[in-house]
Design an enzyme around this catalytic site. Structure first.
Site, short mmCIF file in Angstrom:
data_model
loop_
_atom_site.label_atom_id
_atom_site.label_comp_id
_atom_site.label_asym_id
_atom_site.label_seq_id
_atom_site.Cartn_x
_atom_site.Cartn_y
_atom_site.Cartn_z
NE ARG A 1 38.21 41.77 50.86
CZ ARG A 1 38.15 40.62 51.51
NH1 ARG A 1 37.53 39.58 50.96
NH2 ARG A 1 38.69 40.50 52.71
CG HIS B 1 31.23 35.11 51.73
ND1 HIS B 1 32.02 36.06 51.13
CD2 HIS B 1 31.91 34.68 52.82
CE1 HIS B 1 33.14 36.20 51.83
NE2 HIS B 1 33.09 35.37 52.86
#
EC number: 1.1.1.27
Length: 302
Positions: free
Chosen positions: A151, A175
């Site tokens: 992303r 994460h």
């Protein structure tokens, strides 16, 4: 198709099915098996995917946990989803029980198998999976910040008007809330990103927030994310199976910090072959250490 390339996907939900779908069209597996505690879901997914397999050369079928344990690569996508307002610790407790049952059901697991964990909180569950499975740390990998990094590169590609594949930039650490972007090490065409005139105009905090918040935006709009993570999981399987020696940010045990979180790692037949240390500024190192502290504070990692 690669000889001896059997992949088991544990979990027949949207992420598991998306992973199977993406993997089918790479035509590298001798077989994909899907395992789930709900036989109706497994049958439905296999029937649906079999229709897509008509334009692929990859056989796909339902399988058992015991078969999964004898596969070359085991992708774990089954897990409880976080309830609204549920503390993170409760989600960990529920997914610990799920993971314990999955790994227990696969025993004995092949000594040379590779496990890829694609369930949140992925860093913690990857650590737990390694402990429960008894496999070496290099054989148990989590999807980590691979999708976040993808992303980021797409976002920067739009800003700098360059193909995202030509951008070398990483999201590192947990994460989750404490993940961080290694700006100092980012580059395009061998030129440091910090040397571009556009870099001075970047709102780095806004970019970081947009990257980490994209999943929640997708969940808000349609209830779940699965295509992106499914494609990333399939790509990691592809990398390992073909011994591509590619470097991806994945959840791995990092001895220097004593935790499992995302760092760039070279992947091949043996799983993680090398972990690369990214040069960081003092500020970036402090942010990475926050990830370390956040993960070490979790009871299941003690």
């Amino acid at each position: 198709m690669v000889l001896h390339s059997k992949v088991a996907i544990i979990g027949a939900g949207a992420v598991g099915a998306s992973t199977a779908y993406a993997l089918m069209f790479k035509n590298i597996c001798t077989e994909i098996i899907i395992v789930d505690i709900n036989p109706d879901i497994v049958q439905a997914q296999v029937l649906d995917l079999a229709d897509a397999a008509s334009v692929s050369n990859t056989p796909i079928r339902a399988g058992s946990a015991e078969e999964a344990g004898q596969s070359d690569i085991i992708v774990i996508t089954a897990g409880a989803k976080q309830k609204e307002g549920e503390p993170r610790t409760k989600l960990i407790e529920r997914n610990y029980r799920v993971l314990k049952n999955i790994i227990g059901g696969m025993q004995p697991i092949r000594s040379d198998a590779i496990i890829l964990v694609v369930v949140n909180p992925v860093d913690i569950l990857t650590h737990i999976a390694q402990t429960l499975s008894g496999l070496a740390p290099n054989q148990v990998i989590g999807s980590g910040t691979y999708l976040d990094t993808t992303r980021l590169r797409v976002h920067l590609g739009d800003i700098f008007d360059v193909n995202p594949q030509s951008i070398h930039a990483f999201v590192l650490g947990e994460h989750g809330d404490s993940q961080m972007i290694a700006w100092e090490a980012a580059s395009i065409g061998g030129q440091p990103l910090t040397s571009f005139p556009e870099f001075a105009e970047l709102d780095k905090k806004a970019i970081s927030k947009a990257i980490s918040g994209k999943a929640m935006e997708i969940i808000r709009l349609k209830g779940a994310t699965f295509y992106g993570i499914g494609a990333c999981a399939a790509d990691l399987v592809h990398t390992i199976m073909l011994n591509r020696k590619s470097v991806h940010p994945v959840s791995v045990y990092v001895e220097k910090y004593g935790v499992t979180f995302s760092m760039p790692a070279k992947l091949g037949w043996r799983g993680v072959e090398k972990i690369y240390e990214v040069p960081l500024t003092e500020e970036e190192e402090a942010l990475l250490l926050k990830s370390v502290e956040a993960l070490k504070a979790v009871e299941y990692l003690s």
